[in-house]
Design an enzyme around this catalytic site. Structure first.
Site, PDB file in Angstrom:
ATOM      1  CD  GLU A   1       5.400  -0.421  -3.317  1.00  0.00           C
ATOM      2  OE1 GLU A   1       5.699  -0.480  -2.112  1.00  0.00           O
ATOM      3  OE2 GLU A   1       4.594   0.416  -3.785  1.00  0.00           O
ATOM      4  CB  SER A   2       2.146  -1.128  -2.144  1.00  0.00           C
ATOM      5  OG  SER A   2       1.382  -0.898  -0.997  1.00  0.00           O
ATOM      6  CB  ALA A   3      -2.488  -1.096  -3.660  1.00  0.00           C
TER       7      ALA A   3
ATOM      8  CG  MET B   1      -1.751  -1.046   1.356  1.00  0.00           C
ATOM      9  SD  MET B   1      -3.061  -0.698   2.381  1.00  0.00           S
ATOM     10  CE  MET B   1      -3.948  -2.114   2.053  1.00  0.00           C
ATOM     11  CB  ALA B   2       3.661   2.353  -1.842  1.00  0.00           C
TER      12      ALA B   2
END
Length: 561
Positions: free
Chosen positions: A242-244, A1-2
């Site tokens: 990345e993340s989400a 979740m960046a």
């Protein structure tokens, strides 16, 4: 979740893009790069500094506005005329993230790092519902006959914010040419927050859940149809995020029970995997929908979904900004995460994984050391063991017996030396439960799902895994999102950048004299580990917190969020 907006990277990309026009008549200069799509000429912009051509803001689906709001994405009509692809298209509408109260004693480096969380994307590019556009960045010398591999980037942002203007893909393309493995970078937008991930039984019955995932899928179909015109090979597509964005990649792997539809041949996940989420109509999601209807002024409507389609964009957005966020007390258990809907995501994602209903493609999946530190300031008012028990039980595992929660918390003790940032002893104990919360939440959302993925598929398909332990921040350890510096930094400055390029190009991350990255097996659970000191890269084993994470995973499978 960046949630980090990577503003410096964005400004770098913005500064490299200029719209070249004729001073006489305002027409696009004919020397600019162009491609033909259907009956249209798409005019891009050349970046001589990086040796790339960029085609920005190309619509890949019909605008999801008016009656198409809260509906599945519709294919774009055949192109015609001249398309100006020299500037970014609209960003999708973001959810405002309230500021989190930070504890005293937080190091200045950590405070500065956290200050970027939840900020809106740069306002140089408007936000609008009409946002389903894609950027394509190619080497300058590419031709329609080049047939280059393609990396499709899906941005992070907690499914609440983010856009395709945020990371400088031209750095990756430039480096790929330098390595002798040229690739094409593609980055689509997808709908966010309630525009793209509103749950509830009404949404499920209307078959309009997980719309952001459907947007991503439509972008993949666009790539299959059109990437050849840019010099790409539609049979050599890697999806990557990345993340989400990485969680989205994991969800795309279990989409349609694992049928990739030939849309991608490989996957690369940074801090994300098929998620430990449950159903779109669980009590929390239903309560969120019901309150959203009230906040949007649609209470009492015979057809709440139809009413939501007809209100103004401003009214819809105001309701979005009243809904829970990552900065609220529930923290990582927030309403916009993709969940099972009985359709595209037939069952909870980890159930699909364990049933073998997942795309059979080679993949990379890895984590940063301290994934949970960023997300554990929203609940620093949890300060006692009893409060921690109640929080974990009610927020994450409401259907798990108390005795099992007690056992879980024995495995994630309140001893600060056992918490995250790991390896820091009693330092950075901002509250009595902070480091414990950071350890649990990082494993719950990121590391345990990745380990379940790699352990389940090891030996069945090519699996590689990594651990980021560089780009540390005092007070946060090696936090979520820190690996982005390795991937999107200046060409040649990040080890992970080179491994990713080789994997996208050849399905093997190794070569060019780099440290050998062995596949992940259950007999040898190898992690390519990125370090601050020497050696910069080495191979370690994925055996940390083994008992704790195995127990945590069992609870997640039994009672997905």
């Amino acid at each position: 979740m960046a949630l980090l907006t990577h503003i410096s990277r964005t400004l770098l990309l913005l500064s490299s893009v200029s719209v070249a026009v004729s001073a006489q008549d305002g027409q696009l200069i004919s020397t600019q790069p162009s491609v033909t799509l259907d009956n249209a000429t798409v005019v891009g912009v050349a970046n001589e500094t990086t040796g790339t051509n960029q085609f920005l803001g190309i619509p890949f689906a019909q605008p999801p506005v008016g009656d198409l709001r809260l509906r599945l994405p519709q294919p774009v009509a055949p192109y015609s005329g001249t398309i100006n692809a020299t500037a970014f298209g609209n960003q999708c509408i973001q959810q405002t993230q309230p500021n989190t109260t930070l504890p005293s004693g937080l190091p200045s480096a950590a405070a500065q790092f956290l200050s970027g969380m939840g900020a809106a994307q740069p306002q140089t590019v408007p936000q609008d519902e009409d946002c389903l556009n894609v950027n394509v960045i190619v080497p300058a010398n590419v031709t329609a006959e080049s047939k280059l591999p393609v990396a499709v980037w899906i941005y992070g942002g907690g499914f609440a914010l983010g856009s395709n203007i945020g990371e400088p893909g031209e750095n990756v393309v430039q480096r790929s040419v330098e390595l002798g493995h040229p690739i094409i970078f593609v980055s689509p937008n997808y709908r966010l927050n309630a525009f793209g991930f509103l749950g509830g039984k009404e949404m499920k019955e209307a078959n309009v859940t997980n719309l952001g995932l459907h947007d991503q899928r439509e972008a993949f179909r666009w790539v299959q149809k059109y990437i050849s015109a840019f010099g790409g090979d539609p049979s050599k597509v890697m999806i990557w995020g990345e993340s989400a964005g990485a969680q989205s990649v994991g969800m795309q792997m279990v989409y349609n029970n694992g049928d990739s539809e030939g849309l991608f041949r490989a996957a690369f996940m940074e801090s994300g995997a098929p998620m430990s989420t449950g159903y779109v109509d669980n009590p929390f999601l239903q309560a969120t929908f019901d309150q959203f209807v009230v906040d949007a002024g649609c209470s009492g409507s015979a057809d709440a979904v139809a009413c939501l389609r007809n209100i103004s964009t401003d009214a819809f957005t105001q309701a979005v900004n009243k809904a829970p966020t990552l900065s609220s007390y529930r923290s990582v258990n927030q309403p916009w995460e993709p969940r099972a809907d009985g359709n595209a995501i037939a069952q909870p994602p980890e159930h699909l994984l364990l049933a073998g209903k997942i795309a059979n493609v080679p993949f990379v999946s890895g984590n940063d050391m301290d994934e949970g530190t960023l997300f554990s300031f929203a609940n620093i008012n949890v300060t006692t063991d009893d409060e921690f028990f109640d929080y974990v039980s009610s927020n994450f595992f409401p259907n798990i017996p108390s005795a099992n929660i007690t056992r879980l918390l024995e495995l994630y003790p309140s001893d600060p030396a056992a918490g995250s940032p790991f390896g820091t002893g009693d330092n950075f104990t901002y509250t009595p439960e902070y480091k414990r919360m950071a350890a649990l939440q990082g494993d719950l959302l990121f590391i345990a799902p990745r380990r379940l993925l790699t352990q389940t598929l090891a030996g069945k398909q090519a699996v590689y895994s990594f651990l980021g332990n560089e780009h540390g921040v005092e007070g946060l350890g090696t936090p979520h999102g820190s690996d982005l510096q390795d991937v999107f930094g200046a060409p040649g400055t990040g080890n992970l950048q080179d491994y990713l390029i080789r994997f996208a190009a050849t399905l093997n991350p190794n070569g060019d004299g780099a440290v050998e990255w062995p596949q992940y097996t259950n007999q040898a659970p190898n992690l390519l580990t990125l370090n601050n000191g020497e050696p910069a890269v080495n191979i370690t084993k994925d055996n940390f917190r083994a008992e704790a994470m195995a127990y945590l995973t069992g609870l997640c499978v039994a009672d997905p969020m």
